[in-house]
Scaffold this motif. Structure first.
Motif, PDB file in Angstrom:
ATOM      1  N   HIS A 248       0.739  -1.309   0.010  1.00 26.78           N
ATOM      2  CA  HIS A 248      -0.077   0.092   0.002  1.00 26.78           C
ATOM      3  C   HIS A 248       0.670   1.160   0.030  1.00 26.78           C
ATOM      4  N   ILE A 249       2.159   1.167   0.205  1.00 27.49           N
ATOM      5  CA  ILE A 249       2.936   2.383   0.338  1.00 27.49           C
ATOM      6  C   ILE A 249       3.307   2.782  -1.114  1.00 27.49           C
ATOM      7  N   HIS A 250       3.069   4.053  -1.271  1.00 27.32           N
ATOM      8  CA  HIS A 250       3.152   4.597  -2.859  1.00 27.32           C
ATOM      9  C   HIS A 250       4.568   4.587  -3.005  1.00 27.32           C
ATOM     10  N   GLY A 251       4.933   4.334  -4.377  1.00 24.18           N
ATOM     11  CA  GLY A 251       6.437   4.658  -4.643  1.00 24.18           C
ATOM     12  C   GLY A 251       7.257   3.529  -4.242  1.00 24.18           C
ATOM     13  N   LEU A 252       6.922   2.555  -3.277  1.00 21.71           N
ATOM     14  CA  LEU A 252       7.775   1.543  -2.664  1.00 21.71           C
ATOM     15  C   LEU A 252       7.887   0.390  -3.790  1.00 21.71           C
ATOM     16  N   GLU A 253       9.339  -0.198  -3.608  1.00 23.63           N
ATOM     17  CA  GLU A 253       9.448  -1.073  -4.548  1.00 23.63           C
ATOM     18  C   GLU A 253      10.565  -2.092  -3.786  1.00 23.63           C
TER      19      GLU A 253
END
Length: 337
Positions: A248-253
């Motif tokens: 759910h964390i935006h931009g996390l990879e």
């Protein structure tokens, strides 16, 4: 503007009951917010860094030492002083401004956007903004993974990185600008291969990342990196469950995730992602009793030595048992007799 009376001889300050109640209410709100953050999983060090990094600047025009000399002794009401070490004092006429600003640690930005592209960020003075720390790697294979890119990066901690699949390139920013310069020089004098394909490394002239002062403080004081380690995980915690908790964390990879000696090691694409992921996990019940810390970035290993591939001499390649005698030399008949 609210006023107060200062008795310099007695060393006292007289304010109205309403102003006193406002100051007490502000202090209670601050303590309540701090306790809520600590109860939610944030560490004391993290809270202190956030307070000192986001405290409003002190207006130079408001100073309690500039009391009027006409006998009234009226000066603007100062804000309450924070008891947090390292926090900067400030003065304000608005009680709500006495509370430190606890916005998101790092603003959410699209995957292809750097912090420097945001207007509100550009208004902030950063010591790192004028320097170059961002590189672009071109010539990647269409199936290149961020993990394969990270394997060739050396010389310093990574600030952030992502793959631009539409043009088969990668954006890489180092924490230390000097590390970016060193890696670029290394790439210009040595062949760099990603998944068996030779790539080109150059400055990213379209986007140069710069670091917010608050993030720089987290790196310096907390030792924040893009890597997290969860100590002594239970048997029910798997790589899939951890990935699901971070989706759910935006931009996390997630660059890499593996288990070793009952610890879970998580390599992410940016320090911002690691800070957000750590705070989110600590706020969940399943991670409440676990210790989640930062561990060193594997990209900080020293640059490898120059790739020297000397050409192999043909004389060094010969089948076993073959004499080195020249078959075309003049026959010495005396030896045959």
């Amino acid at each position: 503007m609210a006023m107060l009376e200062v008795d310099t001889m007695a060393g006292t300050v007289k304010i109205s009951v309403a102003e006193y109640e406002s100051l007490v209410d502000t202090a209670l709100k601050f303590l309540s917010l701090r306790q809520a953050l600590l109860a939610g999983g944030a560490t004391t060090e993290t809270v202190d860094v956030l307070i000192s990094a986001n405290f409003p600047p002190k207006p130079p025009s408001e100073d309690t030492s500039s009391a009027r000399e006409d006998g009234s002794g009226s000066v603007p009401i100062p804000a309450t002083r924070s008891s947090v070490p390292g926090a900067h004092s400030t003065k304000s006429t608005n009680p709500d401004q006495n509370l430190p600003h606890f916005g998101p640690l790092i603003p959410h930005t699209p995957d292809d956007t750097d912090e420097g592209d945001m207007p509100e960020e550009q208004a902030e003075v950063s010591r790192n903004r004028p320097v170059k720390r961002s590189l672009t790697i071109t010539g990647l294979s269409p199936v290149t993974t961020l993990h394969s890119v990270a394997q060739v990066l050396k010389g310093g901690d990574i600030f952030q990185m992502h793959v631009r699949y539409r043009d088969c390139s990668a954006h890489v920013s180092f924490v230390d600008p000097a590390a970016a310069h060193s890696f670029l020089r290394h790439a210009q004098t040595n062949d760099i291969y990603v998944q068996g394909k030779k790539v080109t490394v150059a400055w990213d002239n379209n986007r140069q990342s710069w670091m917010r002062p608050s993030l720089a403080k987290c790196i310096e004081s907390l030792g924040a990196t893009r890597n997290l380690v969860i100590r002594y995980v239970g048997p029910n915690m798997t790589a899939d469950s951890i990935r699901e908790d971070l989706n759910h964390i935006h931009g996390l990879e997630v660059v890499n995730l593996f288990f070793e000696d009952d610890h879970a090691y998580i390599s992410l694409n940016s320090i911002r992602s690691a800070l957000t992921a750590r705070n989110c996990m600590l706020s969940r019940l399943k991670y409440k009793r676990l210790r989640i810390a930062f561990y060193p970035d594997e990209c900080a290993q020293p640059l490898p030595s120059a790739n020297v591939h000397p050409s192999q001499k043909l004389s060094d390649i010969r089948p076993a048992g073959i004499s080195l005698q020249n078959r075309f030399e003049v026959l010495d008949e005396s030896q045959e007799s």
